[in-house]
Scaffold this active site. Structure first.
Site, PDB file in Angstrom:
ATOM      1  N   LYS A 112      99.080 -83.119-117.301  1.00 27.81           N
ATOM      2  CA  LYS A 112      98.045 -82.246-118.142  1.00 27.81           C
ATOM      3  C   LYS A 112      96.846 -81.901-117.274  1.00 27.81           C
ATOM      4  O   LYS A 112      96.165 -81.122-117.406  1.00 27.81           O
ATOM      5  CB  LYS A 112      97.375 -83.020-119.267  1.00 27.81           C
ATOM      6  N   LYS A 195     110.281 -80.661-120.643  1.00 31.48           N
ATOM      7  CA  LYS A 195     110.636 -80.930-122.414  1.00 31.48           C
ATOM      8  C   LYS A 195     110.021 -79.884-123.151  1.00 31.48           C
ATOM      9  O   LYS A 195     109.118 -79.280-122.823  1.00 31.48           O
ATOM     10  CB  LYS A 195     109.844 -82.324-122.724  1.00 31.48           C
ATOM     11  N   LYS A 198     104.340 -78.555-127.219  1.00 34.86           N
ATOM     12  CA  LYS A 198     103.471 -77.808-128.056  1.00 34.86           C
ATOM     13  C   LYS A 198     102.395 -76.890-127.037  1.00 34.86           C
ATOM     14  O   LYS A 198     102.147 -75.853-127.654  1.00 34.86           O
ATOM     15  CB  LYS A 198     102.435 -78.839-128.654  1.00 34.86           C
TER      16      LYS A 198
END
Ligand code: TYM
Length: 329
Positions: A112, A195, A198
């Protein structure tokens, strides 16, 4: 005693990965557990910038999805993380037994923070796994049902519990992750190497739980496939393997049965059936969701009641922790 805790961030659309990796097993677990607590982790969501109005809507939307999926407030505690100050307070205390090195090794933080840069990532993003440990440890949790991507975070919660216990005397239950093998890691439809997420750039990455039939059909149609046309799982066929896993999860069939059914058929036929299976699987959840989200008062009541029940458990643990450390008068 089996005590279950888990949560989802209200930070965007809830997708099939969240559902199959987490919520699906929560619904099963609430029947067998002695205690089941499911949280909407809004304090985690703000570790990256959120629009306040959207965040508020997303909190209620995630709560409504929990209920629509079958989480039953008579069997489980459902509440919003920020409604219980014990979470942030215990996180602070756990910060004092957490090592910088441990947090630096968290792969999710590395991923992130790379999206922007370490320099501009928030301290909250770095500290995120400690807040997650606080969530888990406040409730004497034995089992944490999550997808594979959260395994490392649950392992940190274990390490912190063990360290605290050895330093101050037995206080915390040491939790373990519960990961369903079949749906541990649902991959992106646009890139089977990553993956389903969101925060994906493109909506073609995921099937949102609330996507309508047409959108689902379109996304499945455009989903990436592999070079050969055979419909079979295999290491060299990551895209079809992912689609087959999803198909098995949303139907009552095994992967082997689906492979058999589509022997000699083409990707087009397979994708059409897959889209239909997903639509049929999500339909009852969507119908329930539509009803629940319209009755905001009842929804808020359920969350307030959940918060009251969570308080009783969380306060007790925090008091014990403070006593052990020697905080207060
Ligand atoms: P979050 O909100 O990113 O994801 C919610 C749940 O969905 C699972 N998941 C997936 N499973 C399979 N395939 C995927 N592609 C996929 N994407 C997401 C996640 O593993 C998770 O179970 N830090 C957590 C929230 C949290 C939490 C907790 C969880 C906060 N405190 C305490 C358990 C216990 C998170 O960001 O999940």
């Amino acid at each position: 005693m089996k005590k279950v805790f888990s949560g989802i961030q209200p930070s965007g659309v809830i997708h099939l990965g969240n559902y199959l990796g987490a919520i699906k097993q929560w619904v099963e677990l609430q029947d067998e557990a002695d205690q089941a607590v499911f949280c909407i982790v809004d304090l985690h969501a703000i570790t990256v910038p959120q629009d306040p109005k959207t965040l508020k809507q997303n909190i209620l939307s995630v709560a409504a999805l929990y209920l629509a999926a079958g989480i039953d407030p008579n069997k489980s505690i459902i509440f919003v993380q920020s409604s219980r100050p014990e979470h942030a307070e215990l996180a602070w205390i756990l910060n004092t037994v957490t090592k910088m090195g441990e947090l630096s090794r968290m792969t999710q933080f590395k991923d992130k923070s790379q999206k922007t840069s370490i320099e501009s990532a928030s301290v909250g993003l770095f500290d995120y796994p400690v807040l997650m440990a606080a969530d888990i440890l406040l409730y004497g949790t034995t089992h944490v049902p999550v997808g594979e991507d959260q395994k490392q975070h649950v392992e940190l919660a274990r390490d912190l519990a063990l360290r605290f216990n050895s330093r101050y005397g037995t206080t915390f239950t040491v939790p373990e992750p519960l990961i369903r093998r079949e749906s541990a890691r649902i991959m992106g439809l646009d890139d089977p190497a990553k993956k389903m997420s969101k925060s994906a750039q493109s909506a073609l990455n995921y099937i949102a739980i609330l996507d309508d039939a047409e959108t689902i059909a379109n996304k499945i149609k455009r989903a990436v496939t592999d070079s050969e046309s055979e419909i079979k799982v295999g290491a060299e066929k990551p895209a079809i393997t992912n689609l087959l896993n999803i198909f098995a999860e949303v139907s009552d069939q095994s992967v082997a049965e689906i492979e058999q059914e589509f022997q000699g058929k083409n990707y087009g036929q397979f994708k059409k059936s897959l889209a239909e299976a997903i639509v049929a699987y999500l339909k009852p959840i969507q119908e329930k969701y539509d009803k629940i989200i319209q009755d905001e008062d009842s929804l808020k009541k359920i969350l307030e009641d959940g918060s009251r029940r969570a308080k009783i458990l969380a306060e007790k643990t925090l008091l014990d922790v403070k006593e052990k450390i020697g905080l207060g008068l």
